[in-house]
Scaffold this active site. Structure first.
Site, PDB file in Angstrom:
ATOM      1  CB  VAL A 183       1.039  11.629  -3.668  1.00 42.08           C
ATOM      2  CG1 VAL A 183       0.999  12.827  -3.327  1.00 42.08           C
ATOM      3  CG2 VAL A 183       0.037  10.841  -3.378  1.00 42.08           C
ATOM      4  NE  ARG A 238      -3.948   2.179   2.453  1.00 40.97           N
ATOM      5  CZ  ARG A 238      -3.906   2.972   3.613  1.00 40.97           C
ATOM      6  NH1 ARG A 238      -3.368   2.503   4.661  1.00 40.97           N
ATOM      7  NH2 ARG A 238      -4.722   3.961   3.609  1.00 40.97           N
ATOM      8  CG  HIS A 259      -8.252  -3.636  -1.508  1.00 41.67           C
ATOM      9  ND1 HIS A 259      -9.124  -2.701  -1.675  1.00 41.67           N
ATOM     10  CD2 HIS A 259      -6.839  -2.948  -0.984  1.00 41.67           C
ATOM     11  CE1 HIS A 259      -8.572  -1.429  -1.726  1.00 41.67           C
ATOM     12  NE2 HIS A 259      -7.355  -1.449  -1.308  1.00 41.67           N
ATOM     13  CB  THR A 260      -6.553 -10.607  -1.589  1.00 32.74           C
ATOM     14  OG1 THR A 260      -6.469 -11.852  -1.287  1.00 32.74           O
ATOM     15  CG2 THR A 260      -4.891 -10.379  -2.302  1.00 32.74           C
ATOM     16  CG  ASN A 282      -8.035  10.037   0.994  1.00 36.63           C
ATOM     17  OD1 ASN A 282      -9.040   9.681   1.708  1.00 36.63           O
ATOM     18  ND2 ASN A 282      -8.165  10.562  -0.031  1.00 36.63           N
ATOM     19  CG  HIS A 336      -1.222   5.241  -0.418  1.00 40.31           C
ATOM     20  ND1 HIS A 336      -2.298   5.937   0.740  1.00 40.31           N
ATOM     21  CD2 HIS A 336      -1.995   4.278  -0.928  1.00 40.31           C
ATOM     22  CE1 HIS A 336      -3.283   5.423   0.485  1.00 40.31           C
ATOM     23  NE2 HIS A 336      -3.400   4.260  -0.318  1.00 40.31           N
ATOM     24  CG  ASP A 337       6.425   6.995  -2.879  1.00 39.84           C
ATOM     25  OD1 ASP A 337       6.228   8.358  -2.598  1.00 39.84           O
ATOM     26  OD2 ASP A 337       7.240   6.598  -3.488  1.00 39.84           O
ATOM     27  CG  ASP A 368       7.999  11.599  -5.448  1.00 44.09           C
ATOM     28  OD1 ASP A 368       7.532  10.942  -4.557  1.00 44.09           O
ATOM     29  OD2 ASP A 368       7.409  12.552  -5.778  1.00 44.09           O
ATOM     30  N   GLY A 373       4.565  10.998  -7.772  1.00 45.60           N
ATOM     31  CA  GLY A 373       5.310  10.004  -8.502  1.00 45.60           C
ATOM     32  C   GLY A 373       6.090   9.039  -7.610  1.00 45.60           C
ATOM     33  N   PRO A 386      -7.426   8.006  -3.996  1.00 43.73           N
ATOM     34  CG  PRO A 386      -7.335   6.039  -4.880  1.00 43.73           C
ATOM     35  CD  PRO A 386      -6.552   7.016  -4.309  1.00 43.73           C
ATOM     36  CB  SER A 431       6.563  12.515  -1.746  1.00 46.12           C
ATOM     37  OG  SER A 431       5.829  11.552  -2.333  1.00 46.12           O
TER      38      SER A 431
HETATM   39  C1  HEM Z   1      -8.563   1.605  -6.245  1.00 45.55           C
HETATM   40  C2  HEM Z   1      -8.698   2.486  -5.467  1.00 45.55           C
HETATM   41  C3  HEM Z   1      -8.174   2.127  -3.791  1.00 45.55           C
HETATM   42  C4  HEM Z   1      -9.067   2.538  -2.799  1.00 45.55           C
HETATM   43  C5  HEM Z   1     -10.300   3.279  -2.769  1.00 45.55           C
HETATM   44  C6  HEM Z   1      -8.286   2.029  -1.820  1.00 45.55           C
HETATM   45  C7  HEM Z   1      -8.522   2.473  -0.049  1.00 45.55           C
HETATM   46  C8  HEM Z   1      -8.088   1.580   0.802  1.00 45.55           C
HETATM   47  C9  HEM Z   1      -8.328   1.912   2.223  1.00 45.55           C
HETATM   48  C10 HEM Z   1      -9.527   2.810   2.789  1.00 45.55           C
HETATM   49  C11 HEM Z   1      -7.663   0.959   3.066  1.00 45.55           C
HETATM   50  C12 HEM Z   1      -7.829   1.002   4.411  1.00 45.55           C
HETATM   51  C13 HEM Z   1      -6.945   2.034   5.169  1.00 45.55           C
HETATM   52  C14 HEM Z   1      -7.366   1.957   6.663  1.00 45.55           C
HETATM   53  O1  HEM Z   1      -8.386   2.418   6.991  1.00 45.55           O
HETATM   54  O2  HEM Z   1      -6.314   1.601   7.458  1.00 45.55           O
HETATM   55  C15 HEM Z   1      -6.789   0.395   2.088  1.00 45.55           C
HETATM   56  C16 HEM Z   1      -5.831  -0.507   2.384  1.00 45.55           C
HETATM   57  C17 HEM Z   1      -4.957  -1.290   1.675  1.00 45.55           C
HETATM   58  N1  HEM Z   1      -4.745  -1.062   0.143  1.00 45.55           N
HETATM   59 FE1  HEM Z   1      -6.106   0.158  -0.805  1.00 45.55          FE
HETATM   60  N2  HEM Z   1      -7.168   1.303  -1.962  1.00 45.55           N
HETATM   61  C18 HEM Z   1      -7.197   1.547  -3.346  1.00 45.55           C
HETATM   62  C19 HEM Z   1      -6.500   0.568  -4.199  1.00 45.55           C
HETATM   63  C20 HEM Z   1      -5.057  -0.020  -3.720  1.00 45.55           C
HETATM   64  C21 HEM Z   1      -4.032  -0.233  -4.462  1.00 45.55           C
HETATM   65  C22 HEM Z   1      -3.984   0.104  -5.955  1.00 45.55           C
HETATM   66  C23 HEM Z   1      -3.123  -0.984  -3.841  1.00 45.55           C
HETATM   67  C24 HEM Z   1      -1.850  -1.654  -4.157  1.00 45.55           C
HETATM   68  C25 HEM Z   1      -1.720  -2.088  -5.339  1.00 45.55           C
HETATM   69  C26 HEM Z   1      -3.822  -0.940  -2.651  1.00 45.55           C
HETATM   70  C27 HEM Z   1      -3.290  -1.987  -1.509  1.00 45.55           C
HETATM   71  C28 HEM Z   1      -3.862  -1.695  -0.105  1.00 45.55           C
HETATM   72  C29 HEM Z   1      -3.353  -2.713   0.943  1.00 45.55           C
HETATM   73  C30 HEM Z   1      -2.362  -3.771   0.785  1.00 45.55           C
HETATM   74  C31 HEM Z   1      -4.219  -2.342   1.914  1.00 45.55           C
HETATM   75  C32 HEM Z   1      -3.955  -3.003   3.381  1.00 45.55           C
HETATM   76  C33 HEM Z   1      -2.952  -2.201   4.056  1.00 45.55           C
HETATM   77  C34 HEM Z   1      -2.366  -2.714   5.319  1.00 45.55           C
HETATM   78  O3  HEM Z   1      -3.047  -3.762   5.920  1.00 45.55           O
HETATM   79  O4  HEM Z   1      -1.605  -2.079   6.034  1.00 45.55           O
HETATM   80  N3  HEM Z   1      -4.989  -0.428  -2.602  1.00 45.55           N
HETATM   81  N4  HEM Z   1      -7.033   0.864   0.828  1.00 45.55           N
END
Ligand code: HEM
Length: 328
Positions: free
Chosen positions: A72, A64, A196-197, A96, A68-69, A76, A74, A165, A78
């Site tokens: 925003v 994640r 998100h798996t 976010n 997030h890096d 980089d 690129g 997002p 940040s």
């Molecule tokens: C498509 C739009 C996306 C949205 C709206 C989104 C939103 C979120 C949110 C709200 C969380 C939980 C934050 C919290 O409450 O602690 C989360 C967790 C996570 N996201 Fe996303 N995400 C998106 C795309 C991605 C992408 C593209 C990746 C990586 C390639 C990603 C990887 C993860 C991972 C691995 C977690 C779990 C992090 C942890 O356990 O520390 N997400 N995401």
């Protein structure tokens, strides 16, 4: 006359290319010369292995962090910058960016690298390597990444909140961001969402779907028996739940079955069912074992290459990933 104009245009084009820009590439730190640090990737990998042996959740955090890096500005580094008196609101402070984790892994890798080859390996590259290694350790999905990125000197919470997002985004908004703003594809969006798996979410990121009424895009039983129990209304503490309630620690295609079953916590995940193209991809990844893994190994390097800094006038190799060099 025509020739002169042509020559002049070539001159302008040449003059606009920064001649000392770094050329990013595979095995960048193995090259001889000032950028050499041939063990860079293996040093990062051993740090990630050690960290994941203690806590696999950190792997989710690193993946994640990369997303997030890279979104925003690129890729980089940040997102790694701490607040300081000069910059009290870096990206880390963005709404976010709630729950970001894995920073200590990057710190440890940086500190070992600074001892081994000082001033050579950027924090942006360390993060790209670390996310790649986390994916491989969690799932065996291997992919190669280029290196040579420089670290940014800026980091802004408001920019992060404008670009990243929120989980309330619908498919149209997600496509607009991934495709129109970031130059990725609809397929990348669906594939990368599969991250998100693994990992977890704070209750506050989705309780709007549980109270006062259960969002009809959420399976009612799942909402009542699982999510409402783990995230009681008006709870004093913002708890956390697993993103994948079936195979929580496995980086696998289970996410797509969860999407089809309306058992994902975010509205944004559900929204992938709202167009033929995205729904077809969700169905494909849910039903054909191994296909998502293969595609994830293609989309992750694309994510890792977004808007990298190569011009030394615009970036640096930070001494510490948490502060810009001019801070010292
Ligand atoms: C498509 C739009 C996306 C949205 C709206 C989104 C939103 C979120 C949110 C709200 C969380 C939980 C934050 C919290 O409450 O602690 C989360 C967790 C996570 N996201 Fe996303 N995400 C998106 C795309 C991605 C992408 C593209 C990746 C990586 C390639 C990603 C990887 C993860 C991972 C691995 C977690 C779990 C992090 C942890 O356990 O520390 N997400 N995401």
């Amino acid at each position: 006359m025509k020739n002169k104009v042509l020559l002049f245009s070539f001159f302008l084009l040449y003059a606009s290319i920064p001649t000392n820009a770094r050329e990013i590439g595979l095995g960048y730190y193995k090259h001889k010369g000032t950028c050499s640090c041939s063990d860079a990737e293996s040093i990062v990998k051993s740090v990630v292995e050690e960290a994941l042996n203690k806590d696999r959740g950190v792997g989710a955090g690193l993946i994640r962090l990369l997303f997030h890096d890279c979104f925003v500005g690129g890729c980089d580094g940040s997102v790694l910058l701490d607040e300081s008196d000069r910059n009290p609101y870096p990206e880390k402070k963005a709404r976010n960016n709630i729950g970001l984790r894995g920073f200590e892994v990057i710190d440890e890798a940086k500190s070992r690298l600074e001892k081994h080859c000082p001033g050579v390996v950027s924090c942006a590259d360390i993060l790209v390597f670390a996310a790649r290694d986390a994916v491989e350790i969690l799932n065996g999905i291997g992919y190669s990444v280029t290196a040579g990125r420089l670290d940014s000197k800026v980091s802004s919470a408001s920019e992060a909140d404008q670009i990243l997002p929120p989980p309330t985004f619908d498919r149209q908004q997600l496509e607009d961001l991934f495709v129109n703003k970031k130059g990725l594809t609809v397929e990348d969006l669906v594939v990368l969402s599969g991250a998100h798996t693994i990992g977890r979410s704070h209750c506050s990121s989705f309780t709007n779907r549980l109270y006062p009424d259960i969002d009809p895009t959420l399976d009612e039983d799942f909402a009542n028996k699982t999510l409402r129990k783990q995230c009681p209304e008006n709870a004093y503490v913002d708890g956390v739940v697993n993103l994948d309630h079936v195979t929580e620690n496995a980086l696998d295609g289970q996410y797509y079955t969860n999407v089809l079953d309306l058992k994902t916590v975010f509205f944004s995940d559900w929204s992938l069912l709202t167009s033929q193209e995205t729904r077809d991809l969700v169905v494909e990844y849910a039903t054909k074992p191994g296909v998502w893994e293969k595609d994830f190994a293609v989309s992750m390097p694309k994510l890792s290459n977004l808007n990298v800094i190569t011009n030394p006038a615009e970036g640096e190799i930070r001494k510490s990933c948490r502060a810009v060099n001019s801070y010292y």
